[in-house]
Motif scaffolding. Structure first.
Motif, mmCIF file in Angstrom:
data_model
loop_
_atom_site.group_PDB
_atom_site.id
_atom_site.type_symbol
_atom_site.label_atom_id
_atom_site.label_comp_id
_atom_site.label_asym_id
_atom_site.label_seq_id
_atom_site.Cartn_x
_atom_site.Cartn_y
_atom_site.Cartn_z
ATOM 1 N N THR A 235 0.820 -1.221 0.000
ATOM 2 C CA THR A 235 0.000 0.000 0.000
ATOM 3 C C THR A 235 0.853 1.269 0.000
ATOM 4 N N GLY A 290 -5.497 -2.469 -1.536
ATOM 5 C CA GLY A 290 -4.258 -1.758 -1.858
ATOM 6 C C GLY A 290 -4.214 -0.335 -1.325
ATOM 7 N N ASN A 291 -5.304 0.113 -0.696
ATOM 8 C CA ASN A 291 -5.355 1.453 -0.108
ATOM 9 C C ASN A 291 -4.946 1.365 1.366
ATOM 10 N N THR A 292 -4.062 2.257 1.796
ATOM 11 C CA THR A 292 -3.515 2.174 3.150
ATOM 12 C C THR A 292 -4.597 2.251 4.226
ATOM 13 N N ALA A 295 -6.812 -0.748 4.157
ATOM 14 C CA ALA A 295 -6.072 -1.919 4.638
ATOM 15 C C ALA A 295 -5.990 -1.925 6.162
ATOM 16 N N LYS A 357 1.131 -9.852 -1.801
ATOM 17 C CA LYS A 357 -0.309 -9.739 -2.017
ATOM 18 C C LYS A 357 -0.922 -11.115 -2.280
#
Length: 382
Positions: A235, A290-292, A295, A357
């Motif tokens: 991320t 995939g977004n901080t 996540a 991932k």
């Protein structure tokens, strides 16, 4: 929160819950001094890995013997014996003068850890049976609380200035509370199960529970070990947020365990495991976005989902028809610890051969497997 109120209002429930906290306080205090021990003995990372493996070996060595010890001594006495053994052996790894004695001391520490783990879970199972009260999940919440106490205690490291003194103070304080509380459970003896001849029908529920234990604790171990690296590499999280995934996971794990007993009482053990797996599925979907920020929220949902699984597995395992509660708990503990130790390793190899991932896609698949198993457990309810 009813079970938490029960623990704080009645010594009969506080005493075993404090044993859960004690185990993690001793283990966590040792863990924060691992770098110090490494430097003191002049060993490299490979040597340290072998020494830590000796601790795990001690845990697994005692598992086949634990139910016999518990049945011979009585679950209350076995728990108290485990507390005394844990108090004594917690000091050894910090006192040893060389690497070989470190391996021996960690093996003994691990064996005492394993005995106490099985006996205290069996103890809570038996009290729940006698009193028809649920507090297993809250007891596991106390285990998580023990880790928080260790974290707060780490701020005293510069003040105390000595690992042995720090552990000594910890042992005295923790044992002192246990000395006050142990009389509330030492007399408890597990009710013998009505033995049945071995059959696949009898073994099937334990086998399914073992798979859930392996997968759920393996997933816990993987998140603990890999969440920071995932946020950093996948991320692209800023450095200040790299530890946020683990913090979110640990916080909701503790909260979920304090809430779990009340939910379990309303919907049942198998359904709460199914609910936990559904929450964890949503968590992994957010992690894989995939977004901080999403996540981190996903790791929080993972903690909430997994928080109720292990306590319920011990509860179900201790109530399988035709199996002694100590044997059921030992089987769940063995399966779970195997997953906890091997899960991060397997995920590491997968991340190396593919990507990190892909490892988390595998974890999503594992939690979907747990969800599928809950349907089988409902048809073959222990």
């Amino acid at each position: 929160m009813k079970s938490l109120q029960l623990i704080f209002s009645n010594p009969r429930y506080f005493a075993p819950a404090w044993v859960f906290a004690s185990l993690n306080i001793w283990f966590g205090t040792w863990a924060i001094y691992i770098p110090t021990v490494k430097d003191k003995l002049g060993i490299d990372k490979a040597d340290l890995g072998i020494a830590i493996f000796c601790l795990s070996l001690g845990v697994f060595t005692i598992f086949p013997l634990a139910s016999k010890i518990i049945n011979k001594l009585g679950v209350g006495r076995a728990t108290w014996f485990g507390v005394l053994l844990g108090s004594a052996t917690a000091l050894f790894p910090l006192m040893v003068p060389n690497y070989y004695l470190l391996m021996v001391s960690l093996f003994v520490f691990g064996a005492s850890h394993g005995l106490l783990d099985i006996s205290m879970n069996t103890l809570v199972t038996e009290i729940e049976k006698e009193d028809e009260q649920k507090f297993m999940s809250a007891a596991h919440g106390f285990f998580s609380l023990g880790g928080i106490i260790v974290g707060l205690g780490s701020f005293l490291i510069p003040v105390i200035g000595s690992p042995i003194l720090h552990m000594g103070i910890t042992v005295v304080l923790v044992l002192g509370i246990n000395l006050y509380a142990y009389k509330n459970y030492i007399h408890i003896v597990a009710i013998p199960a009505e033995k049945e001849p071995f059959s696949l029908k009898l073994f099937k529920p334990l086998f399914l529970l073992g798979i859930v234990g392996f997968v759920s604790m393996g997933s816990e171990g993987a998140i603990i070990d890999w969440s920071g690296l995932y946020l950093k590499e996948i991320t692209m999280a800023p450095e200040v947020l790299i530890g946020s995934g683990f913090l979110a996971f640990s916080t909701t794990m503790t909260l979920g365990r304090f809430l779990g007993d009340g939910i379990s009482a309303k919907i049942g053990s198998v359904k709460i495991v199914a609910l936990g797996s559904l929450i964890a599925v949503v968590g992994y979907i957010l992690v894989l976005s995939g977004n901080t920020i999403l996540a981190i929220a996903g790791f929080a949902l993972n903690g909430l989902g997994f928080s109720v699984m292990v306590p319920e597995l011990f509860r179900i395992g201790g109530n399988v028809k035709g199996v002694d509660s100590s044997q059921g708990v030992a089987f769940i503990a063995g399966s779970g610890y195997t997953g906890f130790l091997l899960g991060p390793v397997i995920l590491g190899f997968l991340a190396e051969s593919a990507t990190l991932k892909h490892s988390f896609y595998a974890l999503l698949g594992c939690v979907l497997l747990i969800l599928a198993i809950t349907f089988l457990l409902r048809k073959n309810r222990p």
